[in-house]
Design a protein around this motif. Sequence first.
Motif: not given
Length: 928
Positions: A218-227
């Motif tokens: 079901l996911i289009d994309n994932i981003t992990i913001v680290k700052t």
Amino acid sequence: MKNKNQVKKLLSVLFALLTTAASGDLFAQSTGKIAGKIIDQKTSETLIGATVMVDGTTKGVATNVDGQYTLSGLAPGKYSITVKYMGYQSKSISDISVKAGDVTNLNVALSESTSQALSEVVIKATYRQASVASLYAIQKNSVSISDGISSEIIRRSPDRTTGDVLKRVSGTTIQDNKFVIVRGLNDRYNNALLDGTPLPSTEPNRKAFSFDIIPSSLIDNITIVKTATPDIPADFAGGTVQIFTKDIPDQNFLSFGAGYSYNTQSTFKNFQSGYRNTSDYFGFDGGARKLLPGFPTTEQIVGKQLTPTQNIQSINSLNNNFNVYHKNAFLGQSYQFALGRVSEIGENKNRFGTTIALTYRNSELTTPDIIRDYDFYNFRDNQYRFSTNVGALANFGYSFGNSKINFKNLYNRTFDDLFTYRTGTNNNSNAFDNRFYAFDLLQKSLLKSTLEGDHQIGSKNAKLNWNLGYSNIINDQPDQRKINYTKATEDGDFIASVFNPSKENTRLFSYLKEDIYSAKVDYKMPVKIFNQTSNFKAGLSTQYRDRKFDARFIALTIDQSNPAWLEVIKRPIGTLFGKNAVNSGIYELEELANFKDRYTANSLTTAGYLMLDNKISEKFRAVYGLRVEKFNLDLVSKDPLSPKVKMDNIDFLPSVNLTYNLTSKANLRASYYRTLTRPEFRELSTFGYYDYEILATLQGNPNLKRTLIDNADLRYEWYPSAGEIVSFSAFYKKFANAIEPSIDDNGSAAVIDYINRNAYAWGFEMEARKNLDFINDAGFYKNTTIYANVSVTKSEVKQNSPNIELTRPMVGQSPYVINAGAQHMAFDNQLSINVLYNRLGRRIFYAGGRRLPSVWENPRNVLDLQLGYKVLKKKGEIKFAASDILNQQNVFYYDMDGNKKYNLSGGDQRFKRFLIGATYSLTFNYTF
């Protein structure tokens, strides 16, 4: 009148879509499409109102508020298009191949004009050149330090849940197959957003989101913001996980998938459980385990207000089926259905689309011979877990003019029924041997709805974004049952411990419900500073959480004045609470009266921010601003002696992210930002809960303070080619009042609560993703990509006596994390091969107390493999996946000799040791 007609058209299209969903006529397309996004070459900002024309025709469209365009109704063949936008150089792109019934995706990056000359400058590029340039721009122009993973990479991995996917992101690991750890920091220091709105904690006893409940499909994309930047919530230190689901599809589709999996130590082998309802297979208990309406209140039971007849009737209203059933575990099953529809409406070609998906998973997994051999305990557990997961997604989007409205909905339900059979000794009791049974069902559900809008304001690309969100979390434990049998001598009889309410003879009925309401509005406006186009952004947000928690500990105790009691307590567990015994009046209904078990809580977080994305020069960019958050919390226990918990804080949270373009392919980044993390409701509640798996009582601390965190990051990133990266990052974090679990193991049973401590963490990350075409630009090497990311982290928490460890790492922090893999495509991309590897350094599972040191999780190697082959004109795909092929032991241990290694001969003790088995699966997916 015009709006009324447009609404009628929209409703008629929606009706047509739903009533013809199964019709094959919708899929018989003889034309194709070109679709994509138009962005700024320097900032990756989307350009609203850019025109995209098919050369040599009058066919053209303007980009919407997301910078997206769709050229539909194109006959198969080769095309050229021209993209124009005021103030930017036009770009002509050739060699665009269009196929019948397919979408050619093409993102285009435009550069600002360098002069005011009247003559038009047109940049020429091929389809491949334009695609590469746009991918470069998106990679390089992220505002903050971040890592991500796309739906394309997700499809090529064996991952079935979001938790599995997150293992692949640089510096990220997963604990218990569902809780995310970023940069070695445990789940409480990470935040999660779904479609731009905060995800609630799914766990009743910790701040954590269970990522295994969102299927990867079901996911289009994932981003992990680290700052941090001012426009995202500040309650994190490791990273903010941003998950985006699909809204308006590029084309109509209908897909089905089915899969089956085999676990080496579970499938077709003996599987034990309590009784099973048909509804369990669909994720619902059906009410058979719950307390019935009219069941006596706590006051009635504790006050001995029940007559003998009422006592018997009340006990009989409980589900007293304690039989242990045996069967052979079946194959794991997974099924999914997805439907996408998109339609153009009116002369302006407004677009309405919907994505609907249903998922189902079921598994029966055995974890045999779990060893718990430490301190007083020498136990062996066999655990049998029956799990059902059902999910649904329904997203609707309408793009009209320079506006777009999305309505996104996600529902997921997990039915997790665990049966534990334990044998062994407890040297802290008088028992020679034990036989312990636990029937433990936990039902969790998540409902999340988001209504969002994007609108262009004025003619200068200013943009207004807003969203409204609602989430509902349910954690229902309808009848956790525990019974222990003991015998005093080696040749004695096993007798049931039903003499009084205790941790070995209770039935827990708990129910947690939390509602979350959120709202946010952002305004972004381009401004000219230093003759460069920058972006000013401001916003407001609010979130209100309302939780109700209730728990009752009920027990059936034997009446020792009844002559038959000696025979009844020797009965096997299946007949221990048989109807004939209950009807004889030999059992009395009792309850542990503790009103700390019930609490209500609410919190209100209000935030505002100002932010400037400032292009100081062609090479130098600064993103800086201030976020202000006000937080109020109230928690009230029904126990009049428990203190009311109140928090009232206002925090000023500055941040600055600097980016310098060393070359056209390399960036140097630096950042400083202040973030925080707040105690969860459960961590503030004095409610105590005995966890039979860890043999300890969990309780909260109403005196906890929030944690303030100062962060600094430095990163070098190089993009050798589109889709490739080499990066090096360093970071430092200082925690004031870090929230850490504290173990008091001085008594006969350990108690885990929470306290504030100061701590710090520093480390570095390295990431590389590279195609092997530099070895040979043909054949095997051209179609092979290798990647690896390594994270090294050191942290320290200072403690005072009487703890036996005066310094230690933070709980859950891994000293190193390694992810690596290789991907190969063959036979014109019909065959895909993926090999994935993961290893993390030993980390603290529970911090040490007064008598025993910390519990460490030992490193283990995890190797996964997936083979995918496309069939039936590439509309179908067969996937074979092998997960945890090496099947190495999971070991949690006390490092008694302090040598930082698992060494039983050196005196180390096993907190728990087990195997989960390797899993092999075969799935088939077909898209019409």
